[in-house]
Design an enzyme around this catalytic site. Structure first.
Site, PDB file in Angstrom:
ATOM      1  N   PRO A  43       0.824  -1.211   0.000  1.00  0.00           N
ATOM      2  CA  PRO A  43       0.000   0.000   0.000  1.00  0.00           C
ATOM      3  C   PRO A  43       0.858   1.260   0.000  1.00  0.00           C
ATOM      4  O   PRO A  43       0.474   2.274  -0.574  1.00  0.00           O
ATOM      5  CB  PRO A  43      -0.798  -0.080   1.309  1.00  0.00           C
ATOM      6  N   ALA A  44       2.045   1.209   0.665  1.00  0.00           N
ATOM      7  CA  ALA A  44       2.907   2.395   0.711  1.00  0.00           C
ATOM      8  C   ALA A  44       4.352   1.969   0.507  1.00  0.00           C
ATOM      9  O   ALA A  44       4.730   0.850   0.857  1.00  0.00           O
ATOM     10  CB  ALA A  44       2.763   3.090   2.063  1.00  0.00           C
ATOM     11  N   PRO A 226      53.178  -1.551  14.387  1.00  0.00           N
ATOM     12  CA  PRO A 226      54.046  -1.486  15.551  1.00  0.00           C
ATOM     13  C   PRO A 226      54.066  -2.758  16.389  1.00  0.00           C
ATOM     14  O   PRO A 226      54.876  -2.871  17.296  1.00  0.00           O
ATOM     15  CB  PRO A 226      53.422  -0.358  16.363  1.00  0.00           C
ATOM     16  N   ASP A 249      61.741  -8.642   9.907  1.00  0.00           N
ATOM     17  CA  ASP A 249      62.593  -7.998  10.900  1.00  0.00           C
ATOM     18  C   ASP A 249      62.345  -8.564  12.289  1.00  0.00           C
ATOM     19  O   ASP A 249      61.295  -9.149  12.540  1.00  0.00           O
ATOM     20  CB  ASP A 249      62.227  -6.505  10.989  1.00  0.00           C
ATOM     21  N   LYS A 271      67.373  -6.894  12.555  1.00  0.00           N
ATOM     22  CA  LYS A 271      68.507  -6.079  12.985  1.00  0.00           C
ATOM     23  C   LYS A 271      68.054  -5.392  14.237  1.00  0.00           C
ATOM     24  O   LYS A 271      67.221  -4.522  14.201  1.00  0.00           O
ATOM     25  CB  LYS A 271      68.855  -5.038  11.923  1.00  0.00           C
ATOM     26  N   GLY A 302      58.779  -3.816  10.470  1.00  0.00           N
ATOM     27  CA  GLY A 302      58.028  -3.189  11.552  1.00  0.00           C
ATOM     28  C   GLY A 302      57.558  -1.808  11.129  1.00  0.00           C
ATOM     29  O   GLY A 302      58.215  -1.126  10.344  1.00  0.00           O
ATOM     30  N   GLY A 303      56.396  -1.419  11.619  1.00  0.00           N
ATOM     31  CA  GLY A 303      55.896  -0.068  11.330  1.00  0.00           C
ATOM     32  C   GLY A 303      55.625   0.113   9.855  1.00  0.00           C
ATOM     33  O   GLY A 303      55.012  -0.740   9.212  1.00  0.00           O
ATOM     34  N   ASP A 304      56.092   1.219   9.316  1.00  0.00           N
ATOM     35  CA  ASP A 304      55.958   1.483   7.890  1.00  0.00           C
ATOM     36  C   ASP A 304      57.313   1.245   7.228  1.00  0.00           C
ATOM     37  O   ASP A 304      58.338   1.645   7.775  1.00  0.00           O
ATOM     38  CB  ASP A 304      55.523   2.936   7.680  1.00  0.00           C
ATOM     39  N   MET A 384      64.503   5.181  17.569  1.00  0.00           N
ATOM     40  CA  MET A 384      65.806   4.563  17.867  1.00  0.00           C
ATOM     41  C   MET A 384      66.622   5.402  18.832  1.00  0.00           C
ATOM     42  O   MET A 384      67.836   5.516  18.687  1.00  0.00           O
ATOM     43  CB  MET A 384      66.603   4.349  16.560  1.00  0.00           C
ATOM     44  N   GLY A 413      55.260   0.012  22.288  1.00  0.00           N
ATOM     45  CA  GLY A 413      53.967   0.593  21.942  1.00  0.00           C
ATOM     46  C   GLY A 413      53.046  -0.397  21.255  1.00  0.00           C
ATOM     47  O   GLY A 413      53.476  -1.153  20.383  1.00  0.00           O
TER      48      GLY A 413
HETATM   49  N1  SAH Z   1      59.851   1.358  10.155  1.00  0.00           N
HETATM   50  C1  SAH Z   1      59.584   1.458  11.569  1.00  0.00           C
HETATM   51  C2  SAH Z   1      60.729   2.097  12.328  1.00  0.00           C
HETATM   52  C3  SAH Z   1      61.971   1.253  12.330  1.00  0.00           C
HETATM   53  S1  SAH Z   1      63.231   1.979  13.291  1.00  0.00           S
HETATM   54  C4  SAH Z   1      58.296   2.253  11.770  1.00  0.00           C
HETATM   55  O1  SAH Z   1      57.780   2.857  10.828  1.00  0.00           O
HETATM   56  O2  SAH Z   1      57.803   2.282  12.906  1.00  0.00           O
HETATM   57  C5  SAH Z   1      63.008   1.156  14.823  1.00  0.00           C
HETATM   58  C6  SAH Z   1      62.516   2.122  15.872  1.00  0.00           C
HETATM   59  O3  SAH Z   1      61.135   2.312  15.736  1.00  0.00           O
HETATM   60  C7  SAH Z   1      62.687   1.629  17.294  1.00  0.00           C
HETATM   61  O4  SAH Z   1      63.988   1.852  17.763  1.00  0.00           O
HETATM   62  C8  SAH Z   1      61.675   2.474  18.016  1.00  0.00           C
HETATM   63  O5  SAH Z   1      62.140   3.782  18.221  1.00  0.00           O
HETATM   64  C9  SAH Z   1      60.577   2.548  17.003  1.00  0.00           C
HETATM   65  N2  SAH Z   1      59.559   1.499  17.245  1.00  0.00           N
HETATM   66  C10 SAH Z   1      59.198   0.523  16.425  1.00  0.00           C
HETATM   67  N3  SAH Z   1      58.216  -0.225  16.977  1.00  0.00           N
HETATM   68  C11 SAH Z   1      57.966   0.307  18.174  1.00  0.00           C
HETATM   69  C12 SAH Z   1      57.063  -0.009  19.223  1.00  0.00           C
HETATM   70  N4  SAH Z   1      56.213  -1.033  19.141  1.00  0.00           N
HETATM   71  N5  SAH Z   1      57.082   0.760  20.333  1.00  0.00           N
HETATM   72  C13 SAH Z   1      57.923   1.801  20.428  1.00  0.00           C
HETATM   73  N6  SAH Z   1      58.781   2.146  19.475  1.00  0.00           N
HETATM   74  C14 SAH Z   1      58.822   1.410  18.357  1.00  0.00           C
END
Ligand code: SAH
Length: 482
Positions: A43-44, A226, A249, A271, A302-304, A384, A413
């Site tokens: 109906p609607a 991280p 790494d 490393k 690790g990280g970017d 670092m 972190g």
């Molecule tokens: N490519 C990585 C950095 C590599 S250099 C990035 O983009 O995060 C490594 C350094 O990154 C460490 O000595 C520390 O200073 C930092 N780092 C990486 N992981 C970390 C974590 N979980 N907590 C704190 N510092 C971190």
């Protein structure tokens, strides 16, 4: 009884949806996508359904339900929210041998609509036989994240070239190997890299060239974030799922590696300050060796990978040797540590810029522009730097940064053992020694770091002895528990 799975071709076929609400609208939308001639009886109508009717995309059957609405329909969907009416629609459909779905009522339905992962022409349908639609939806989400969006254009391309591929590789075994190459090799990689024209060109070339194309070889440089596996990107997860070899790494924790394909070979090329050290040349040689052997290599960092990760050098090396690559960014330590310590890196009131700085060794510290770093209203994130906290603090003070400038030092972190040390620049080296802060740790200096105290939410907060230890108030904890 298990259901019989079925994909129906509804193009240009009349389908009846009874009901004009939002559920009916969702059903109508999916049917329109499949090219069905949708009639909506109610109906609607919702505003959208009414709009579609005005455009002629659907036909509206107005008024109360009548049996005659079912005439000519291949399928019937009852979505009225009135269970007596739904039951009547279902029984009349069944009497006419039309397949009927009553929304959320498997007992009345003679067909069910599965949860779908759509990479058309590829579709994955999930059904729990009506017993647990919520579980089907959750599975769908899990699978959705694993399937590369490049699959859709890849399959569309394969479909268009099917006759040519069949003609070119008449032998079945050969054709299979060709498809393996197509599904896994440069064509798919180029589609992922948003280069569809080039992908098609490569496919054409491979069909014109004699023999079968050479084995795939490629490297994906992946940022693992991280440490918290939840901070991986979907792309990173897919790369880990497809890898034959993972060169990783030391900073990449086991919880992240656990997400990779089970039979992927894992090679630690870590490393870590002081620990076992794999020379960059050795890493390059390993990358080349595995890529040339036709393996799917993931270089996991690790990280970017481009932030203090030497990812750039590795790509230059691969480029020099003609090995194709992809890059998957990761959440860098500064961004992650700041988030997990409750420190907004920029904040309208305190900081207009952020600098990512390496405090790796004497040499790099000596070449930094300390007068610029010591300026106010900016946030500094030192990587670092655990071994250089004395120098960093001394240099910043010497170049005019106030002794009261707040810092937050975040150790591990985003990992369960995260500790955040907060204080002022003058106290930094002493406090870090007192609490035995060790790598990996990231140092944030700047006015924003003061927010670690009120906004801190993850892991342990260590503060200078001059302040009260930070204990969440019992009422806040209760509110959490409630
Ligand atoms: N490519 C990585 C950095 C590599 S250099 C990035 O983009 O995060 C490594 C350094 O990154 C460490 O000595 C520390 O200073 C930092 N780092 C990486 N992981 C970390 C974590 N979980 N907590 C704190 N510092 C971190």
């Amino acid at each position: 009884m298990p259901l019989y799975p079925l994909f129906a071709d509804l193009a240009d076929r009349p389908v009846l949806v009874v009901g004009g609400g939002v559920v009916a609208e969702r059903k109508a939308a999916a049917l329109l996508d499949a090219g069905a001639r949708v009639r909506v009886g109610a109906p609607a109508l919702t505003a959208t359904l009414a709009h579609w009717a005005a455009q002629g995309r659907i036909a509206h059957l107005p008024g109360r339900y009548r049996r005659t609405w079912q005439e000519g329909a291949w399928l019937v969907i009852a979505a009225t929210g009135d269970s007596a009416l739904n039951a009547r629609v279902a029984s009349e459909a069944t009497a006419r041998r039309r397949l009927v779905n009553v929304v959320d009522d498997p007992a009345l339905s003679s067909f069910q609509v599965p949860a779908v992962i759509d990479r058309a022409p590829l579709q994955l349908a999930i059904s729990t036989g009506g017993s647990a639609p919520a579980l089907a939806r959750r599975l769908r989400e899990n699978l959705e994240s694993l399937l590369d969006p490049a699959l859709a254009p890849l399959l569309a391309l394969a479909q268009r070239y099917r006759p040519r591929i069949r003609q070119r590789h008449a032998d079945l075994a050969q054709r299979r190997r060709f498809y393996d190459w197509l599904h896994d090799g440069p064509v798919r990689r180029l589609l992922r890299a948003a280069q569809p024209a080039l992908a098609e060109h490569v496919l054409q070339l491979s069909l014109d060239a004699p023999g079968l194309p050479a084995a795939r070889s490629s490297v994906v440089l992946v940022g693992a974030g991280p440490g918290d596996p939840g901070l991986l990107t979907l792309r990173a997860l897919r790369a880990l799922n497809e890898a034959d070899v993972i060169l990783h790494d030391a900073l990449v924790p086991p919880a992240v590696l656990d997400l990779a394909r089970r039979d992927a070979e894992r090679i630690a090329v870590g490393k870590r300050g002081g620990g076992a050290h794999v020379a960059q040349d050795t890493i390059h040689a390993l990358l080349l060796q595995h890529a040339r052997a036709g393996r799917r290599v993931v270089r996991l960092k690790g990280g970017d990978p481009f932030v203090f990760g030497r990812g750039g050098e590795e790509l230059e090396f691969l480029h020099h040797h003609g090995i194709p690559f992809e890059v998957v960014p990761g959440i860098t330590a500064a961004v992650a540590c700041a988030a997990y310590a409750g420190v907004p890196l920029t904040h309208r009131a305190h900081a207009q810029s952020v600098r990512l700085v390496t405090a790796h060794c004497r040499d790099s510290l000596d070449t930094l522009d300390w007068p610029a770093l010591a300026r106010e209203r900016q946030t500094l994130a030192f990587y670092m730097g655990v071994g250089s906290l004395d120098t960093v603090s001394r240099k910043l003070l010497a170049h005019g940064r106030a002794a009261s400038t707040p810092f937050a030092l975040v150790e591990n972190g985003s990992l369960p053992q995260q500790r955040t040390l907060a204080g002022t620049l003058a106290e930094l080296p002493g406090l870090a020694r007192h609490h035995a802060i060790a790598a990996p740790a990231l140092l944030i200096v700047g006015e924003v770091a003061a927010l670690a105290e009120p906004l801190h939410w993850y892991g342990e907060l260590l503060e200078s002895c001059s302040r009260q230890p930070h204990v969440p108030s019992p009422s806040a904890a209760m509110a959490d528990a409630a």
